[in-house]
Design a protein around this motif. Sequence first.
Motif, PDB file in Angstrom:
ATOM      1  N   VAL A  51       0.843  -1.202   0.000  1.00  9.58           N
ATOM      2  CA  VAL A  51       0.000   0.000   0.000  1.00  9.58           C
ATOM      3  C   VAL A  51       0.874   1.246   0.000  1.00  9.58           C
ATOM      4  CG1 VAL A  51      -1.736   1.306   1.293  1.00  9.58           C
ATOM      5  CG2 VAL A  51      -1.905  -1.185   1.144  1.00  9.58           C
ATOM      6  N   PHE A  52       1.959   1.235   0.789  1.00  6.08           N
ATOM      7  CA  PHE A  52       2.872   2.378   0.813  1.00  6.08           C
ATOM      8  C   PHE A  52       3.508   2.587  -0.566  1.00  6.08           C
ATOM      9  CE2 PHE A  52       3.682   1.246   5.517  1.00  6.08           C
ATOM     10  CZ  PHE A  52       2.526   1.915   5.876  1.00  6.08           C
ATOM     11  N   VAL A  53       3.880   1.486  -1.220  1.00  6.78           N
ATOM     12  CA  VAL A  53       4.473   1.582  -2.560  1.00  6.78           C
ATOM     13  C   VAL A  53       3.459   2.152  -3.545  1.00  6.78           C
ATOM     14  CG1 VAL A  53       5.464   0.273  -4.469  1.00  6.78           C
ATOM     15  CG2 VAL A  53       6.085  -0.309  -2.119  1.00  6.78           C
ATOM     16  N   VAL A  80      11.102   3.591   0.521  1.00  6.29           N
ATOM     17  CA  VAL A  80      10.133   2.615   0.020  1.00  6.29           C
ATOM     18  C   VAL A  80      10.843   1.403  -0.564  1.00  6.29           C
ATOM     19  CG1 VAL A  80       8.448   2.219  -1.827  1.00  6.29           C
ATOM     20  CG2 VAL A  80       8.221   4.196  -0.355  1.00  6.29           C
ATOM     21  N   ALA A  81      11.970   1.627  -1.264  1.00  3.24           N
ATOM     22  CA  ALA A  81      12.632   0.549  -1.988  1.00  3.24           C
ATOM     23  C   ALA A  81      13.595  -0.265  -1.128  1.00  3.24           C
ATOM     24  CB  ALA A  81      13.381   1.126  -3.185  1.00  3.24           C
ATOM     25  N   LEU A  82      14.385   0.399  -0.284  1.00  2.00           N
ATOM     26  CA  LEU A  82      15.427  -0.309   0.455  1.00  2.00           C
ATOM     27  C   LEU A  82      14.926  -1.405   1.390  1.00  2.00           C
ATOM     28  CD1 LEU A  82      17.961   2.550   1.281  1.00  2.00           C
ATOM     29  CD2 LEU A  82      18.175   0.741  -0.403  1.00  2.00           C
ATOM     30  N   PRO A  83      13.794  -1.226   2.094  1.00  2.85           N
ATOM     31  CA  PRO A  83      13.352  -2.273   3.023  1.00  2.85           C
ATOM     32  C   PRO A  83      12.963  -3.588   2.357  1.00  2.85           C
ATOM     33  CG  PRO A  83      12.379  -0.190   3.607  1.00  2.85           C
ATOM     34  CD  PRO A  83      13.012  -0.014   2.274  1.00  2.85           C
ATOM     35  N   PHE A  84      12.919  -3.648   1.016  1.00  3.05           N
ATOM     36  CA  PHE A  84      12.685  -4.928   0.371  1.00  3.05           C
ATOM     37  C   PHE A  84      13.864  -5.871   0.615  1.00  3.05           C
ATOM     38  CE2 PHE A  84       9.482  -2.624  -2.113  1.00  3.05           C
ATOM     39  CZ  PHE A  84       8.453  -3.543  -2.071  1.00  3.05           C
ATOM     40  N   VAL A  94      10.480   4.103   9.081  1.00  2.00           N
ATOM     41  CA  VAL A  94      10.646   5.481   8.646  1.00  2.00           C
ATOM     42  C   VAL A  94       9.430   5.916   7.837  1.00  2.00           C
ATOM     43  CG1 VAL A  94      12.070   7.061   7.298  1.00  2.00           C
ATOM     44  CG2 VAL A  94      13.152   5.252   8.647  1.00  2.00           C
ATOM     45  N   THR A  95       8.976   5.038   6.932  1.00  2.00           N
ATOM     46  CA  THR A  95       7.782   5.362   6.162  1.00  2.00           C
ATOM     47  C   THR A  95       6.566   5.436   7.054  1.00  2.00           C
ATOM     48  OG1 THR A  95       8.635   4.390   4.135  1.00  2.00           O
ATOM     49  CG2 THR A  95       6.258   4.555   4.321  1.00  2.00           C
ATOM     50  N   LEU A  96       6.497   4.552   8.052  1.00  3.03           N
ATOM     51  CA  LEU A  96       5.390   4.606   9.008  1.00  3.03           C
ATOM     52  C   LEU A  96       5.334   5.973   9.668  1.00  3.03           C
ATOM     53  CD1 LEU A  96       3.229   3.371  10.923  1.00  3.03           C
ATOM     54  CD2 LEU A  96       5.116   2.656  12.372  1.00  3.03           C
TER      55      LEU A  96
END
Length: 246
Positions: A51-53, A80-84, A94-96
């Motif tokens: 959902v964030f992506v 968004v990308a690095l936590p994959f 961080v996004t949260l």
Amino acid sequence: MTQQRYRDIAEWPLMGTALVFLTAYAWQVIGHIEGRQADVLEGVMWITWAVFVADYAANLWLADNRKRWFILNLHELLIVALPFFRPLRLLRLVTLLSVLHRTVGETLRGRVVTYVGGSAVLLVFVGALAVLDVEQNAPDAKILTFGDAAWWAITTITTVGYGDLFPVTPIGRMVAAALMMSGIAVLGVVTASIASWLVQRVEENTEAAVESAELPVRADVRELLVEVAALRQELAELRRERQNET
């Protein structure tokens, strides 16, 4: 649909998604969940992450100038990308925080005390979860329970740092550094807000004092103007009398 309209519509759904993610993450870290339950929680976190992506993609698509928005928001792409990558999954937090800031921060604009207090509590909770996640299974770890993690987070964000508990892993120390800087930022907001409030109060009191002082001054000026007008009239009459005599 414009980007701003989308952001207004998506605020509270994203808020709910962020809280679902935080609940699943906290349950996984504090409860030491394993097996099928751990897989379910991991699946929930990946769904919320999707959902964030999607939110990032929607903002990019709806931006008036996509290239400019992309360049100015590279940090959002990174978090968004690095936590994959599994070792960097803590960056999901961080996004949260950015989602909660975007929703709650704008909703409570002007209510500084409430917003700062809520931010401090959230930072302590998220920091405690993050450090417990990486420290509880590390060799020679000092932080083994959520209670220890919460106490450490409180002493760290307030920059007290008793030293009784401390992270021993590199990622744990990165969390500590981020929490210290966050504590300084929160303290700065509180200080700036109090200073701004004091300046505003002083300006209001000064304006009130000037207005109250001007009232008698204005009355005196009116009396002087009346007297000057009367003197002019008398002088004019005297001149006419002399002219008549001559």
